[in-house]
Design a protein around this motif. Structure first.
Motif, PDB file in Angstrom:
ATOM      1  N   GLU A   1       0.839  -1.208   0.000  1.00  0.00           N
ATOM      2  CA  GLU A   1       0.000   0.000   0.000  1.00  0.00           C
ATOM      3  C   GLU A   1       0.871   1.255   0.000  1.00  0.00           C
ATOM      4  OE1 GLU A   1      -0.661  -2.798   1.772  1.00  0.00           O
ATOM      5  OE2 GLU A   1      -2.234  -3.243   0.302  1.00  0.00           O
ATOM      6  N   ASP A   2       1.922   1.248   0.836  1.00  0.00           N
ATOM      7  CA  ASP A   2       2.823   2.410   0.863  1.00  0.00           C
ATOM      8  C   ASP A   2       3.548   2.571  -0.473  1.00  0.00           C
ATOM      9  OD1 ASP A   2       2.183   3.232   3.372  1.00  0.00           O
ATOM     10  OD2 ASP A   2       3.862   2.224   4.367  1.00  0.00           O
ATOM     11  N   MET A   3       3.988   1.457  -1.047  1.00  0.00           N
ATOM     12  CA  MET A   3       4.697   1.533  -2.340  1.00  0.00           C
ATOM     13  C   MET A   3       3.780   2.101  -3.429  1.00  0.00           C
ATOM     14  SD  MET A   3       6.787  -2.022  -2.580  1.00  0.00           S
ATOM     15  CE  MET A   3       7.689  -2.704  -1.203  1.00  0.00           C
ATOM     16  N   ILE A   4       2.534   1.659  -3.426  1.00  0.00           N
ATOM     17  CA  ILE A   4       1.580   2.135  -4.448  1.00  0.00           C
ATOM     18  C   ILE A   4       1.343   3.645  -4.267  1.00  0.00           C
ATOM     19  CG2 ILE A   4      -0.833   1.992  -5.223  1.00  0.00           C
ATOM     20  CD1 ILE A   4      -0.634  -1.069  -4.405  1.00  0.00           C
ATOM     21  N   ARG A   5       1.165   4.039  -3.004  1.00  0.00           N
ATOM     22  CA  ARG A   5       0.941   5.470  -2.714  1.00  0.00           C
ATOM     23  C   ARG A   5       2.160   6.294  -3.144  1.00  0.00           C
ATOM     24  NH1 ARG A   5       2.598   8.306   1.285  1.00  0.00           N
ATOM     25  NH2 ARG A   5       3.282   6.485   2.448  1.00  0.00           N
ATOM     26  N   GLU A   6       3.352   5.841  -2.757  1.00  0.00           N
ATOM     27  CA  GLU A   6       4.570   6.570  -3.126  1.00  0.00           C
ATOM     28  C   GLU A   6       4.773   6.574  -4.643  1.00  0.00           C
ATOM     29  OE1 GLU A   6       7.091   5.404   0.947  1.00  0.00           O
ATOM     30  OE2 GLU A   6       7.739   4.655  -0.997  1.00  0.00           O
ATOM     31  N   GLY A   7       4.471   5.448  -5.273  1.00  0.00           N
ATOM     32  CA  GLY A   7       4.638   5.345  -6.729  1.00  0.00           C
ATOM     33  C   GLY A   7       3.772   6.363  -7.457  1.00  0.00           C
ATOM     34  N   ARG A   8       2.533   6.500  -6.993  1.00  0.00           N
ATOM     35  CA  ARG A   8       1.621   7.477  -7.636  1.00  0.00           C
ATOM     36  C   ARG A   8       2.146   8.896  -7.434  1.00  0.00           C
ATOM     37  NH1 ARG A   8      -3.511   4.437  -5.110  1.00  0.00           N
ATOM     38  NH2 ARG A   8      -3.871   2.883  -6.734  1.00  0.00           N
ATOM     39  N   ILE A   9       2.698   9.173  -6.249  1.00  0.00           N
ATOM     40  CA  ILE A   9       3.258  10.524  -5.980  1.00  0.00           C
ATOM     41  C   ILE A   9       4.459  10.768  -6.893  1.00  0.00           C
ATOM     42  CG2 ILE A   9       4.502  11.919  -4.266  1.00  0.00           C
ATOM     43  CD1 ILE A   9       2.758  10.521  -2.089  1.00  0.00           C
ATOM     44  N   LEU A  10       5.366   9.782  -6.983  1.00  0.00           N
ATOM     45  CA  LEU A  10       6.573   9.948  -7.814  1.00  0.00           C
ATOM     46  C   LEU A  10       6.204  10.141  -9.277  1.00  0.00           C
ATOM     47  CD1 LEU A  10       8.862   7.240  -6.147  1.00  0.00           C
ATOM     48  CD2 LEU A  10       9.092   9.734  -5.967  1.00  0.00           C
ATOM     49  N   ARG A  11       5.212   9.397  -9.725  1.00  0.00           N
ATOM     50  CA  ARG A  11       4.795   9.467 -11.131  1.00  0.00           C
ATOM     51  C   ARG A  11       4.290  10.868 -11.503  1.00  0.00           C
ATOM     52  NH1 ARG A  11       5.410   7.886 -16.291  1.00  0.00           N
ATOM     53  NH2 ARG A  11       3.436   7.962 -17.400  1.00  0.00           N
ATOM     54  N   LYS A  12       3.784  11.591 -10.491  1.00  0.00           N
ATOM     55  CA  LYS A  12       3.258  12.943 -10.766  1.00  0.00           C
ATOM     56  C   LYS A  12       4.385  13.944 -11.021  1.00  0.00           C
ATOM     57  CE  LYS A  12      -1.242  12.736  -8.562  1.00  0.00           C
ATOM     58  NZ  LYS A  12      -1.633  12.324  -7.227  1.00  0.00           N
ATOM     59  N   ILE A  13       5.637  13.587 -10.695  1.00  0.00           N
ATOM     60  CA  ILE A  13       6.751  14.533 -10.882  1.00  0.00           C
ATOM     61  C   ILE A  13       6.925  14.863 -12.364  1.00  0.00           C
ATOM     62  CG2 ILE A  13       9.258  14.845 -10.642  1.00  0.00           C
ATOM     63  CD1 ILE A  13       9.121  13.045  -8.145  1.00  0.00           C
ATOM     64  N   ALA A  14       6.841  13.841 -13.212  1.00  0.00           N
ATOM     65  CA  ALA A  14       7.002  14.062 -14.672  1.00  0.00           C
ATOM     66  C   ALA A  14       6.469  12.850 -15.422  1.00  0.00           C
ATOM     67  CB  ALA A  14       8.486  14.266 -15.009  1.00  0.00           C
ATOM     68  N   ASP A  15       6.154  13.068 -16.704  1.00  0.00           N
ATOM     69  CA  ASP A  15       5.565  11.998 -17.522  1.00  0.00           C
ATOM     70  C   ASP A  15       6.521  10.838 -17.764  1.00  0.00           C
ATOM     71  OD1 ASP A  15       3.194  13.226 -17.737  1.00  0.00           O
ATOM     72  OD2 ASP A  15       3.563  14.093 -19.731  1.00  0.00           O
ATOM     73  N   ASN A  16       7.842  11.107 -17.622  1.00  0.00           N
ATOM     74  CA  ASN A  16       8.799  10.025 -17.905  1.00  0.00           C
ATOM     75  C   ASN A  16       9.354   9.353 -16.649  1.00  0.00           C
ATOM     76  OD1 ASN A  16      10.098  12.497 -17.535  1.00  0.00           O
ATOM     77  ND2 ASN A  16      11.861  11.937 -18.775  1.00  0.00           N
TER      78      ASN A  16
END
Ligand code: E4P
Length: 216
Positions: free
Chosen positions: A64-79
């Motif tokens: 759950e934490d990894m998924i939450r963090e992953g979504r946050i990181l993905r918002k930094i940039a499209d790549n």
């Protein structure tokens, strides 16, 4: 074969990108710590240096934490590509993030069976660590070969991203056995161009040219 740069050194990445040698970048928490920079800021800056994937690693240990963090990181940039450890929790997070079309890099892979699991949950990349296996007198390159064979046997689309590369020989071996991507420190990528006979030959050509007194 794609070249990723295993670093958060912006100048070094930019220098290689200018030459046309950067298809993406990988980082990990140790690399970020070494940079001394704010994680999200440095990832955002790296993402501007390449159109390719930039791996940013989660630090949560449950899915759950990894998924939450992953979504946050993905918002930094499209790549941004979300990097996840090869644990059952990391695989679960990979399965979820992949279903959301978020690119994933499953890291800390040390066996062919681990790589098989990453492919089954739809990882974009699997990162087998060559150097760290060699460090404990196992054969890192044999692992790359085994994963290549297994992925080809079943048509898995997960890309083999050979990591923990320490030498120019690692790069050559990866190219020979068909790794899709290598990620290497800038120093190793630069050394690929080095050859004593190139230096010697160029010095002789320039000396002979100078003797002609001509210019172009
Ligand atoms: C890859 O993604 C890792 O960041 C990296 O290649 C690890 O390399 P090392 O074993 O030299 O630390």
């Amino acid at each position: 074969m794609k070249f990723f740069i295993d670093s958060a050194d912006l100048d070094a990445i930019a220098e290689l990108a200018d030459i046309g040698l950067v298809d993406g970048v990988t980082t990990n928490p140790s690399i970020i710590a070494k940079s001394g920079r704010d994680f999200k800021e440095v990832i955002a800056e790296i993402c501007k240096l390449t159109d390719g994937h930039v791996s940013a690693e989660v630090v949560g240990t449950d899915a759950e934490d990894m998924i939450r963090e992953g979504r946050i990181l993905r918002k930094i940039a499209d790549n941004v590509c979300v990097k996840l450890p090869l644990t059952m929790a990391g695989l679960k997070a990979c399965n979820q993030l992949s279903s959301e079309n978020i690119p994933t890099n499953v890291t800390l892979c040390f066996s062919a069976n681990q790589a098989l699991l990453a492919a089954k949950v739809g990882a974009t990349y699997i990162s087998p660590f060559i150097g760290r296996l060699d460090d404990i007198t196992l054969d890192g390159m044999e692992l790359i070969e085994d994963i290549r064979t297994i992925y080809d046997n079943f048509g898995y689309e997960t890309e083999v991203l050979a990591a923990s590369i320490r030498s120019v020989n690692h790069v050559k071996e990866c190219a020979l056995v068909g790794a899709d991507v290598i990620t290497a420190p800038p120093k190793v990528v630069k050394s690929l161009a080095d050859h004593v006979l190139t230096d010697k030959g160029l010095a002789a050509f320039l000396k002979d040219w100078e003797a002609t007194g001509q210019s172009i």
